[in-house]
Design a protein around this motif. Structure first.
Motif, PDB file in Angstrom:
ATOM      1  N   HIS A   1       0.340   5.075  -1.376  1.00 22.39           N
ATOM      2  CA  HIS A   1      -0.298   5.736  -0.222  1.00 22.39           C
ATOM      3  C   HIS A   1       0.963   6.318   0.667  1.00 22.39           C
ATOM      4  CE1 HIS A   1      -4.350   4.718  -1.678  1.00 22.39           C
ATOM      5  NE2 HIS A   1      -4.054   3.568  -2.153  1.00 22.39           N
TER       6      HIS A   1
ATOM      7  N   CYS B   1       0.990  -1.156  -0.130  1.00 20.98           N
ATOM      8  CA  CYS B   1       0.115   0.020   0.207  1.00 20.98           C
ATOM      9  C   CYS B   1       0.861   1.376   0.047  1.00 20.98           C
ATOM     10  CB  CYS B   1      -0.862  -0.151   1.185  1.00 20.98           C
ATOM     11  SG  CYS B   1      -2.019  -1.269   1.205  1.00 20.98           S
TER      12      CYS B   1
ATOM     13  N   ASN C   1      -4.589   4.364   4.057  1.00 27.42           N
ATOM     14  CA  ASN C   1      -5.151   4.803   2.640  1.00 27.42           C
ATOM     15  C   ASN C   1      -5.789   6.066   2.709  1.00 27.42           C
ATOM     16  OD1 ASN C   1      -7.092   3.851   4.157  1.00 27.42           O
ATOM     17  ND2 ASN C   1      -7.827   2.619   2.523  1.00 27.42           N
TER      18      ASN C   1
ATOM     19  N   SER D   1      -6.941   9.380   1.207  1.00 29.21           N
ATOM     20  CA  SER D   1      -7.213   9.530  -0.222  1.00 29.21           C
ATOM     21  C   SER D   1      -6.265  10.797  -0.792  1.00 29.21           C
ATOM     22  CB  SER D   1      -8.630   9.864  -0.423  1.00 29.21           C
ATOM     23  OG  SER D   1      -8.927  10.662  -1.461  1.00 29.21           O
ATOM     24  N   CYS D   2      -5.913  10.505  -1.880  1.00 23.19           N
ATOM     25  CA  CYS D   2      -4.988  11.636  -2.198  1.00 23.19           C
ATOM     26  C   CYS D   2      -5.529  12.970  -2.119  1.00 23.19           C
ATOM     27  CB  CYS D   2      -4.871  11.073  -4.210  1.00 23.19           C
ATOM     28  SG  CYS D   2      -4.459   9.576  -4.338  1.00 23.19           S
TER      29      CYS D   2
END
Lengths: 637, 236
Positions: free
Chosen positions: A500, A496, A509, A511-512
């Motif tokens: 991330h 991940c 994780n 979010s961008c």
């Protein structure tokens, strides 16, 4: 106490100061910095007021010249010089206003060389240039009367110019007739854009006739204002004659305008209750019907207040007519509404103020009106009791006016933008998950992705896939990203952190979109105020600003990772953020940085697994595919 | 509700630019008006022979007040210290140079932080000292207007707040409020320069010339005064 003339000049100088400050920004950073103009609204207040209305306000020059020199109405001769001067200054303001409005003002001379004889604007440009020259020559004898120009050479020139008066007057009338009407002709090519109540095939006639009325009203207003500020008697009998003339021209204008509407069957549109129809009624009443009716009454016409009211109404109404045609009744693409910025208004007001100041300056020094306004040099006087000098302070005026201009300009600086306009920030949409299918098609590199359609059987060679839909700039041209396949390919859940890179505590994780909030612009991540609170106010400053003796800048402060040790994944594919965090790059740069590098690397280093096409833009951005799948896309939030 | 940092940025950005422009252009205006009046007075003067050398010497002498210590040594020393501090600290403080650098694109040498702190303390103390000494003497009390008492205080304010901003550990108030007070008081000071006697920073070099010119009357001044007093023809 200031007398009314000094008060007027003080206000005008303050406006000129504001103009100067706005001008610096206008010419240093361009139209976008100071105006609300756009490709959809390229003509704004400057064209409507400074050019359209400015030319019409100056029409008094040729009207009075024609009355005196052509029709021999000798009683109006006292107005000739004031009218010519007003016209000269008005046209100078038009030229100055154009310099502000032209995107490339240094190209203003182009019409002289590059002739575009299909263009109405070309004709207007040439006429205005010629007429400005004619007006300067017409007014030059008044300047040459000044004692500064007593030398015989100047007097020879003055004599020559006086002999050329009649040809100059005729040239002025011809040029004015041409371009006053042409300003209306400009709009003949916009029959579907201009509202039916304003559009007319005889727009040029209407512009010319209304300019004559407006020119006369301007002369009346100017004469009344001058008599008010200089405290001398207004020539009421002559002014009422001009007023009667204005009434006759207004009657002709009303006949033409309403007659044209009736002829074309548009008269009913005046009363359809829309706000433009009300605007039309308001404009007609203000500019024409009310002043015309009032000026027909001899008692109103020969009274100071009546003339002032009527002249004011005509000036306001006819300027409104120009603004209506140019801006208000002119339809633009939906959503591109235009309202001027304060800076556009300031430029228009400032140019007007500058003109008035030059007018006053010349009126006080030259014989513009018949009774000179030059006040004689003051006699010396002393207060015998205190021996104080009672002479008026000669420098009081420069002192007051320069301070007014300075205050106006610096007040404007507070509100002026310093720099070209920044692009409007566009918030990115967070990527969202969608059910999809991945298909191995013949002759295509890798898998072809599509949204899954409920209740439709899977094609052969296709597997269900968990997709991410990435549409950062919200244009519907989304990139479909096979998230499930990437997890498998990169090494299950241990991988991940390859994409991330964590920035929120203990989040795996994030979010961008949490950090890369804008599509194109960077997002600042560091919040000083929340750190001040968390570290306990002033006592906590030293945790980041250890050394009081250094300036508290980014470089001299404690690095972020000194405290936030766990927040940056060291294995990230994108270079891990430096110890001193910078603003997060925009969404596009972040996505490209993440995907493109890895795709290029894979295509280069493992050609047995990946096609070279993997690193091409259209592998992810496939316009055909996106369009084809558009109907299948889930509706956007 | 806009947060405090936005106000600080506004007071240090657009408002500061306007105040700085007002100070620079306003001082230029004062200097130009002063020059205009000097030229006017000289053109009217009956006796155009000015003792240029003496004027220049007096000007230079008064530019360096050390030679003038005379009988008010403490006052002169306070003034000198005050001027050194208020001129040097704003220009050469490291934090200020760091603010100018991105705007002007140039940097210049900075003063050591300890010296800056010492001079800032000196500026505050000297400002108070100036007010107290002015009030303490009967002669200066008689000469003083409200402006004369108020200006040292106004000049001292940005230095006091600046000291607290520089050393948050000494600051009993909120950092951001102190910073806002610092920036706003500095803006106020800049605006006051051309409007008050602070404009001596550009007018001082001409004061001796003005004093000299004041005694060069127009040629007919005497008879005009006599006429105004209605004493023509009377023996003086």
């Amino acid at each position: 106490m200031l007398d009314r003339l000094s008060l007027l000049k003080t206000i005008l100088w303050a406006l000129v100061g504001v103009l100067a400050a706005v001008s610096v920004v206008r010419f240093a950073f361009g139209l976008g910095a100071v105006t609300n103009l756009s490709d959809a609204a390229p003509w704004g207040l400057w064209v409507a007021l400074d050019v359209m209305a400015g030319v019409a306000l100056a029409a008094g020059g040729f009207v009075v010249a024609a009355a005196v020199y052509v029709f021999h109405l000798e009683q109006y001769r006292p107005f000739v010089r004031a009218a010519i001067l007003t016209a000269l200054l008005g046209y100078a303001a038009v030229a100055a206003g154009l310099l502000y409005d032209l995107g490339l003002p240094w190209h203003i001379w182009h019409p002289m060389i590059y002739w575009q004889h299909h263009s109405v604007l070309f004709e207007v440009a040439l006429c205005v240039m010629f007429y400005l020259t004619v007006l300067a020559l017409e007014f030059a004898p008044a300047v040459l009367e000044h004692p500064c120009f007593a030398r015989p050479a100047f007097q020879t020139i003055a004599r020559g110019l006086r002999q050329a008066t009649l040809p100059l007057v005729v040239a002025g009338i011809v040029l004015s007739t041409l371009h006053q009407s042409s300003l209306g002709s400009l709009f003949l090519i916009t029959p579907y854009r201009l509202h039916a109540l304003w559009y007319s095939p005889i727009l040029y006639v209407l512009f010319f006739v209304s300019a004559v009325a407006l020119g006369l009203a301007t002369l009346i207003a100017e004469s009344l204002l001058s008599s008010f500020f200089y405290r001398h008697k207004a020539p009421l009998r002559l002014l009422s004659g001009l007023g009667l003339g204005a009434a006759v021209v207004l009657a002709l204008y009303a006949l033409l305008r309403l007659g044209d509407l009736a002829w074309r069957g548009q008269l009913g549109a005046c009363f359809d209750g829309s706000w433009l129809s009300r605007m039309f009624l308001f404009e007609m009443a203000l500019s024409t019907l009310i002043p015309m009716a009032l000026l027909c009454v001899p008692r109103v016409r020969s009274s100071l207040a009546g003339l002032a009211l009527c002249a004011g109404l005509i000036v306001a109404g006819m300027v409104l007519y120009r603004v209506d045609v140019c801006l208000v009744a002119f339809a633009r693409p939906e959503g591109s509404g235009y309202f001027p910025t304060w800076m556009e208004i300031a430029v228009s007001l400032g140019l007007l103020a500058a003109c008035v100041l030059v007018f006053l300056f010349l009126v006080e020094r030259l014989r513009v009106y018949d009774d000179p306004h030059v006040r004689g040099a003051p006699q010396p006087s002393y207060d015998p009791a205190t021996l104080h000098n009672l002479l008026p302070d000669e420098l009081a005026a420069p002192r007051r006016y320069s301070l007014a201009a300075l205050l106006g300009g610096c007040l404007a600086v507070v509100f002026l933008p310093l720099g070209a306009p920044q692009p409007v920030a566009t918030a990115a949409l967070p990527a969202r998950a969608a059910a999809g299918i991945a298909e191995n098609r013949q002759g295509e590199p890798g898998q072809t992705l599509a949204f899954a359609v409920p209740d439709r059987p899977l094609p052969a060679d296709a597997q269900p896939a968990s997709l991410l839909v990435i549409d950062g700039n919200r244009d519907g041209q989304m990139v479909l990203f096979n998230h499930g396949a990437h997890i498998g390919r990169m090494g299950r859940h241990e991988s991940c952190a390859l994409c991330h890179h964590l920035s929120l505590p203990l989040d795996r994780n994030t979010s961008c979109f949490e950090c890369h909030r804008d599509v194109y612009g960077p997002t600042p991540l560091f919040r000083h105020e929340s750190h001040v609170k968390a570290l306990g106010g002033n006592a906590g400053c030293r945790q980041c600003h250890a050394d009081d003796s250094l300036p508290k800048t980014y470089e001299t402060s404690t690095a972020c990772d000194q405290c936030h040790r766990l927040q940056v994944a060291s294995a990230a594919l994108v270079p891990a953020p430096a110890a001193r965090w910078h603003p997060a790059p925009g969404y596009v740069d972040a996505m490209h940085g993440l995907c493109v590098n890895c795709h290029e690397k894979s295509a280069r280093e493992a050609p047995e697994h990946y096609s070279p096409l993997l690193s091409r833009c259209d592998h992810c951005h496939d316009p055909d595919r996106a369009e084809q799948r558009q109907p299948l896309a889930p509706s956007r939030p | 509700m806009i947060d405090l940092q936005t106000w600080i940025d506004w007071a240090g950005g657009p408002l500061f630019r306007a105040a700085l422009a007002f100070m620079l252009l306003g001082l230029a205006r004062r200097a130009a008006l002063n020059a205009w009046e000097i030229v006017r007075a000289w053109r009217r003067a009956g006796d155009k022979q000015l003792p240029w050398r003496a004027v220049l010497r007096a000007t230079l002498r008064w530019l360096f007040p050390l030679g003038q210590v005379g009988n008010r040594a403490l006052f002169s020393a306070t003034t000198l210290l005050f001027h050194a501090a208020v001129i040097l600290v704003p220009l050469f403080l490291a934090g200020h140079v760091a603010l100018w650098q991105p705007w002007l694109g140039i940097a210049w040498p900075v003063m050591p932080s300890a010296l800056a702190t010492a001079l800032t303390v000196a500026a505050v103390v000297a400002a108070l000292g100036l007010v107290i000494q002015r009030a303490a003497s009967r002669a200066t009390r008689a000469l003083s207007r409200l402006e004369d008492y108020a200006l040292p205080i106004v000049v001292g304010l940005p230095f006091l707040t600046g000291l607290l901003v520089m050393h948050p550990g000494w600051n009993p108030f909120s950092y951001q409020w102190t910073m806002l007070a610092h920036v706003l008081s500095a803006d106020l000071l800049l605006v006051l320069f051309p409007l008050t006697k602070l404009s001596h920073m550009v007018l001082l070099p001409a004061t001796q010339l003005v004093s000299e010119l004041a005694w060069h009357f127009p040629p007919d001044a005497g008879s005009r005064v006599a006429a105004a007093l209605r004493k023509e023809g009377e023996p003086i």
